[in-house]
Write a protein that holds these residues in place. Structure first.
Motif, short mmCIF file in Angstrom:
data_model
loop_
_atom_site.label_atom_id
_atom_site.label_comp_id
_atom_site.label_asym_id
_atom_site.label_seq_id
_atom_site.Cartn_x
_atom_site.Cartn_y
_atom_site.Cartn_z
N ASP A 41 48.65 56.73 29.14
CA ASP A 41 49.88 56.08 28.74
C ASP A 41 49.70 54.58 28.49
N GLY A 42 48.48 54.08 28.61
CA GLY A 42 48.22 52.67 28.36
C GLY A 42 48.66 51.76 29.48
N ALA A 43 49.14 52.32 30.61
CA ALA A 43 49.64 51.50 31.70
C ALA A 43 48.51 51.01 32.59
N PRO A 44 48.60 49.79 33.10
CA PRO A 44 47.56 49.30 34.01
C PRO A 44 47.62 50.01 35.35
N THR A 45 46.46 50.19 35.95
CA THR A 45 46.40 50.79 37.27
C THR A 45 47.05 49.86 38.30
N ASP A 46 47.86 50.42 39.17
CA ASP A 46 48.43 49.65 40.26
C ASP A 46 47.30 49.06 41.11
N ARG A 47 47.39 47.76 41.37
CA ARG A 47 46.29 47.08 42.07
C ARG A 47 46.04 47.69 43.44
N ASP A 48 47.09 47.91 44.21
CA ASP A 48 46.90 48.46 45.55
C ASP A 48 46.33 49.88 45.49
N LEU A 49 46.74 50.64 44.48
CA LEU A 49 46.18 51.98 44.31
C LEU A 49 44.69 51.91 44.01
N ALA A 50 44.30 50.99 43.13
CA ALA A 50 42.88 50.83 42.79
C ALA A 50 42.07 50.47 44.03
N VAL A 51 42.62 49.59 44.85
CA VAL A 51 41.93 49.21 46.09
C VAL A 51 41.79 50.42 47.01
N ARG A 52 42.84 51.21 47.11
CA ARG A 52 42.78 52.40 47.97
C ARG A 52 41.75 53.40 47.46
N VAL A 53 41.67 53.56 46.15
CA VAL A 53 40.69 54.48 45.58
C VAL A 53 39.27 54.02 45.91
N LEU A 54 39.00 52.75 45.76
CA LEU A 54 37.66 52.22 46.05
C LEU A 54 37.32 52.41 47.53
N ARG A 55 38.26 52.11 48.39
CA ARG A 55 37.99 52.27 49.82
C ARG A 55 37.82 53.73 50.19
N ARG A 56 38.60 54.59 49.56
CA ARG A 56 38.47 56.02 49.83
C ARG A 56 37.12 56.54 49.35
N ALA A 57 36.65 56.02 48.23
CA ALA A 57 35.34 56.43 47.73
C ALA A 57 34.26 56.15 48.78
N VAL A 58 34.31 54.97 49.37
CA VAL A 58 33.32 54.63 50.39
C VAL A 58 33.49 55.52 51.62
N GLU A 59 34.75 55.81 51.99
CA GLU A 59 34.98 56.72 53.11
C GLU A 59 34.38 58.09 52.85
N LEU A 60 34.36 58.50 51.57
CA LEU A 60 33.79 59.80 51.20
C LEU A 60 32.27 59.74 51.03
N GLY A 61 31.68 58.62 51.37
CA GLY A 61 30.23 58.51 51.36
C GLY A 61 29.63 57.92 50.11
N VAL A 62 30.44 57.54 49.14
CA VAL A 62 29.91 56.95 47.91
C VAL A 62 29.26 55.61 48.23
N ASN A 63 28.01 55.45 47.86
CA ASN A 63 27.31 54.18 48.09
C ASN A 63 26.66 53.64 46.82
N HIS A 64 27.13 54.11 45.67
CA HIS A 64 26.64 53.65 44.36
C HIS A 64 27.85 53.39 43.48
N MET A 65 28.14 52.11 43.22
CA MET A 65 29.27 51.71 42.38
C MET A 65 28.74 51.15 41.07
N ASP A 66 29.30 51.64 39.96
CA ASP A 66 28.95 51.13 38.64
C ASP A 66 30.07 50.24 38.12
N THR A 67 29.73 49.04 37.64
CA THR A 67 30.74 48.10 37.20
C THR A 67 30.17 47.18 36.13
N ALA A 68 30.97 46.22 35.70
CA ALA A 68 30.54 45.19 34.75
C ALA A 68 31.61 44.11 34.69
#
Length: 303
Positions: A41-68
């Motif tokens: 829908d072209g809408a920006p991701t809610d900032r707090d939601l994005a932060v929660r997703v990143l933290r949850r990823a680490v909680e799930l064991g993710v230790n490889h983040m791709d960014t730029a």
């Protein structure tokens, strides 16, 4: 059946130089909303939601983040979201970033960076992430025939201690050979998936495995839709395999990708916490030889 409690470790591990990562990682592009990583829908991701997703990823064991640093929209920056969510960073977290493409502050695409400008891009990633060095930096090729001068500039920054390891992205086999003659390459990040087979046709996927280099596909789920959301229409054979495992088509696509070799990693991205859990769980999905045989015609017909 696969469990929603599966962690990223179920996918196995691979080393990026001296840094061991789980083969199921996380790509941050989609967290930025419009700009890089458009949502449906072209809408920006809610900032707090994005932060929660990143933290949850680490909680799930993710230790490889791709960014730029060029993953940003008027309201969101992937690097700064990572910094806000995860700093101080876990010791085992490996952040892989990219340089080469240029964007103005307003988001317009600029001419690719010259070799001399790559230091500024590296320093911008350092500033945004709050780091004194970058774990892995991929040089994103921007259609140039030779990457030697650009990769050589990054090798100098590696020697200066700003970068730990180097990788390359959107390349052909000749570019890998060119880079390896300058400095060690720990990963190659190219488009690849069930419906895109170029890395098989040109031998790049196998060549990476033979040299102990990680091959890291992007768009493994979305395929031809690229930055857009994945399609909700799927081939009958893909649906049949998914049903047999109580899985989603996206999970089967990720599992198929990981089955391509122990050196193949996956970096699916999402801004949906439920999709994040599903993506991580795909690392525990084991496809049978019959499953792979059913899916092979889909891959053979890919471009």
């Amino acid at each position: 059946m696969i469990s929603e409690t599966t962690t990223a470790s179920a996918a196995g591990t691979w080393k990026l130089g001296d840094r061991e990562v789980d083969r199921l990682g996380f790509g941050t592009m989609r967290l930025t909303g419009n700009g890089m990583g458009d949502s449906a829908d072209g809408a920006p991701t809610d900032r707090d939601l994005a932060v929660r997703v990143l933290r949850r990823a680490v909680e799930l064991g993710v230790n490889h983040m791709d960014t730029a640093a060029f993953y940003f929209s008027p309201l969101r920056s992937a690097n700064e979201l990572i910094n806000r969510a995860l700093a101080p960073y876990p010791d085992d977290l490996v952040i892989v970033t990219k340089v080469g493409p240029g964007r103005s502050p307003s988001g317009e695409w600029l001419a690719p960076a010259t070799p001399a400008q790559l230091r500024g891009q590296v320093e911008e990633n350092l500033r945004q992430l709050g780091r004194d060095h970058l774990d892995v930096v991929n040089l994103r090729r921007m259609n140039q025939d030779s990457i030697a001068e650009h990769f050589g500039a990054l090798a100098e920054l590696r020697d200066a201690g700003l970068i730990r390891h180097l990788g390359i992205s959107d390349v052909k086999p000749e570019h890998l050979a060119e880079a390896q003659a300058i400095a060690p390459v720990v990963c190659v990040q190219n488009r690849y998936g069930l419906d895109h087979r170029l890395a098989d046709d040109n031998g790049l996927l196998d060549s990476c495995g033979e040299q102990g280099i990680a091959f890291v596909p992007y768009f493994a789920i979305s395929g031809d839709r690229r930055e857009a959301s994945a399609s909700d229409t799927h081939h009958d054979e893909l649906l049949a395999v998914a049903r047999a495992h109580g899985a989603t088509p996206a999970q089967v696509r990720l599992a198929w990708t990981l089955h391509r070799g122990p050196h193949v990693l996956a970096i699916p991205g999402t801004r949906d916490p439920d999709h994040l859990i599903e993506n991580v769980a795909a690392g525990g999905l084991r496809l049978s030889q019959d499953d792979l045989a059913r899916l092979q015609p889909l891959h053979e017909s890919g471009v």
